[in-house]
Design a protein around this motif. Structure first.
Motif, PDB file in Angstrom:
ATOM      1  N   MET A   1       0.929  -1.156   0.009  1.00 46.41           N
ATOM      2  CA  MET A   1      -0.043  -0.032  -0.012  1.00 46.41           C
ATOM      3  C   MET A   1       0.800   1.267   0.051  1.00 46.41           C
ATOM      4  N   SER A   2       2.012   1.240   0.911  1.00 50.05           N
ATOM      5  CA  SER A   2       2.747   2.493   0.875  1.00 50.05           C
ATOM      6  C   SER A   2       3.511   2.521  -0.537  1.00 50.05           C
ATOM      7  N   ALA A   3       3.948   1.533  -1.040  1.00 46.95           N
ATOM      8  CA  ALA A   3       4.768   1.703  -2.423  1.00 46.95           C
ATOM      9  C   ALA A   3       3.908   2.066  -3.585  1.00 46.95           C
ATOM     10  N   LEU A   4       2.558   1.360  -3.688  1.00 49.23           N
ATOM     11  CA  LEU A   4       1.876   1.691  -4.873  1.00 49.23           C
ATOM     12  C   LEU A   4       0.579   2.460  -4.831  1.00 49.23           C
ATOM     13  N   ALA A   5       0.170   2.382  -3.553  1.00 46.69           N
ATOM     14  CA  ALA A   5      -1.147   3.301  -3.364  1.00 46.69           C
ATOM     15  C   ALA A   5      -1.149   4.588  -2.744  1.00 46.69           C
ATOM     16  N   ASP A   6       0.204   4.979  -2.559  1.00 42.97           N
ATOM     17  CA  ASP A   6       0.224   6.303  -1.815  1.00 42.97           C
ATOM     18  C   ASP A   6      -0.196   6.387  -0.363  1.00 42.97           C
ATOM     19  N   HIS A   7      -0.011   5.053   0.355  1.00 43.88           N
ATOM     20  CA  HIS A   7      -0.593   4.899   1.630  1.00 43.88           C
ATOM     21  C   HIS A   7      -2.160   5.266   1.957  1.00 43.88           C
ATOM     22  N   ALA A   8      -2.814   5.180   0.899  1.00 44.56           N
ATOM     23  CA  ALA A   8      -4.190   5.024   0.816  1.00 44.56           C
ATOM     24  C   ALA A   8      -5.009   3.705   1.136  1.00 44.56           C
ATOM     25  N   PRO A   9      -5.682   3.290   1.980  1.00 43.13           N
ATOM     26  CA  PRO A   9      -5.979   2.073   2.306  1.00 43.13           C
ATOM     27  C   PRO A   9      -7.486   2.061   1.152  1.00 43.13           C
ATOM     28  N   LEU A  10      -8.049   3.148   0.842  1.00 43.46           N
ATOM     29  CA  LEU A  10      -9.275   3.171  -0.076  1.00 43.46           C
ATOM     30  C   LEU A  10      -8.881   2.850  -1.545  1.00 43.46           C
ATOM     31  N   ARG A  11      -7.596   3.035  -1.808  1.00 42.40           N
ATOM     32  CA  ARG A  11      -6.946   2.720  -3.191  1.00 42.40           C
ATOM     33  C   ARG A  11      -6.755   1.208  -3.437  1.00 42.40           C
ATOM     34  N   VAL A  12      -6.836   0.592  -2.519  1.00 39.63           N
ATOM     35  CA  VAL A  12      -6.459  -0.878  -2.534  1.00 39.63           C
ATOM     36  C   VAL A  12      -7.782  -1.850  -2.913  1.00 39.63           C
ATOM     37  N   ARG A  13      -7.587  -2.556  -3.786  1.00 41.07           N
ATOM     38  CA  ARG A  13      -8.758  -3.380  -4.543  1.00 41.07           C
ATOM     39  C   ARG A  13      -8.877  -4.797  -4.250  1.00 41.07           C
ATOM     40  N   ARG A  14      -7.509  -5.285  -4.330  1.00 40.80           N
ATOM     41  CA  ARG A  14      -7.507  -6.863  -4.213  1.00 40.80           C
ATOM     42  C   ARG A  14      -6.052  -6.948  -3.654  1.00 40.80           C
ATOM     43  N   LEU A  15      -6.098  -8.102  -2.769  1.00 43.51           N
ATOM     44  CA  LEU A  15      -4.621  -8.348  -2.275  1.00 43.51           C
ATOM     45  C   LEU A  15      -4.921 -10.097  -2.124  1.00 43.51           C
ATOM     46  N   HIS A  16      -4.037 -10.888  -2.981  1.00 49.24           N
ATOM     47  CA  HIS A  16      -4.062 -12.189  -2.921  1.00 49.24           C
ATOM     48  C   HIS A  16      -2.706 -12.909  -2.605  1.00 49.24           C
ATOM     49  N   VAL A  17      -2.309 -13.794  -1.817  1.00 49.94           N
ATOM     50  CA  VAL A  17      -1.125 -14.532  -1.708  1.00 49.94           C
ATOM     51  C   VAL A  17      -1.223 -15.926  -1.236  1.00 49.94           C
ATOM     52  N   ARG A  18       0.137 -16.627  -1.527  1.00 49.62           N
ATOM     53  CA  ARG A  18      -0.101 -17.954  -0.999  1.00 49.62           C
ATOM     54  C   ARG A  18       1.052 -17.970   0.197  1.00 49.62           C
ATOM     55  N   PHE A  19       0.656 -18.512   1.373  1.00 51.89           N
ATOM     56  CA  PHE A  19       1.644 -18.771   2.409  1.00 51.89           C
ATOM     57  C   PHE A  19       2.481 -19.829   2.296  1.00 51.89           C
ATOM     58  N   SER A  20       3.838 -19.607   1.987  1.00 50.13           N
ATOM     59  CA  SER A  20       4.570 -20.760   1.474  1.00 50.13           C
ATOM     60  C   SER A  20       5.547 -21.261   2.825  1.00 50.13           C
ATOM     61  N   ARG A  21       6.037 -20.318   3.440  1.00 50.19           N
ATOM     62  CA  ARG A  21       6.661 -20.734   4.754  1.00 50.19           C
ATOM     63  C   ARG A  21       6.355 -19.912   5.832  1.00 50.19           C
ATOM     64  N   PRO A  22       6.532 -20.549   7.088  1.00 49.85           N
ATOM     65  CA  PRO A  22       6.343 -19.694   8.394  1.00 49.85           C
ATOM     66  C   PRO A  22       7.476 -18.522   8.489  1.00 49.85           C
ATOM     67  N   VAL A  23       7.194 -17.495   9.289  1.00 52.92           N
ATOM     68  CA  VAL A  23       8.174 -16.513   9.477  1.00 52.92           C
ATOM     69  C   VAL A  23       8.332 -16.572  11.085  1.00 52.92           C
ATOM     70  N   ALA A  24       9.657 -16.426  11.210  1.00 51.85           N
ATOM     71  CA  ALA A  24       9.959 -16.474  12.851  1.00 51.85           C
ATOM     72  C   ALA A  24      10.099 -15.090  13.243  1.00 51.85           C
ATOM     73  N   THR A  25       9.733 -14.734  14.531  1.00 51.46           N
ATOM     74  CA  THR A  25      10.018 -13.305  15.055  1.00 51.46           C
ATOM     75  C   THR A  25      11.529 -12.951  14.836  1.00 51.46           C
ATOM     76  N   GLY A  26      11.613 -11.700  14.776  1.00 52.28           N
ATOM     77  CA  GLY A  26      12.830 -10.995  14.285  1.00 52.28           C
ATOM     78  C   GLY A  26      13.483 -11.456  13.034  1.00 52.28           C
TER      79      GLY A  26
END
Length: 84
Positions: free
Chosen positions: A21-46
């Protein structure tokens, strides 16, 4: 060995979504239309997440997120739609 907790998928999704959103939609949530993703691996803290973005056309982008420390893809097949 130090035990590290796994970050929830919702948290990972949120961090990456905010970066997109910051990089492509100028920090504006109302400009976001769709976000889709596949979770491939877990992320550890840090862990640091790097997101690579490819603009496909006006208002459409593909992305992939990688754990820098683990050098593994954590989110793949990412698709982000936004108003240009």
């Amino acid at each position: 060995m130090v035990e590290r907790r796994i970050v929830s998928g919702d948290d990972t999704y949120g961090v990456v979504g905010r970066a997109l959103m910051s990089a492509l939609a100028d920090h504006a949530p109302l400009r976001v239309r769709r976000l889709h993703v596949r979770f491939s691996r877990p992320v550890a803290t840090g862990e640091t997440i790097r997101t690579d973005i490819w603009i496909e056309s006006d208002g459409k982008a593909a992305f992939q997120s990688t754990s820098i420390e683990g050098d593994v893809t954590v989110l793949s097949n990412g698709y982000f739609e936004f108003t240009a």
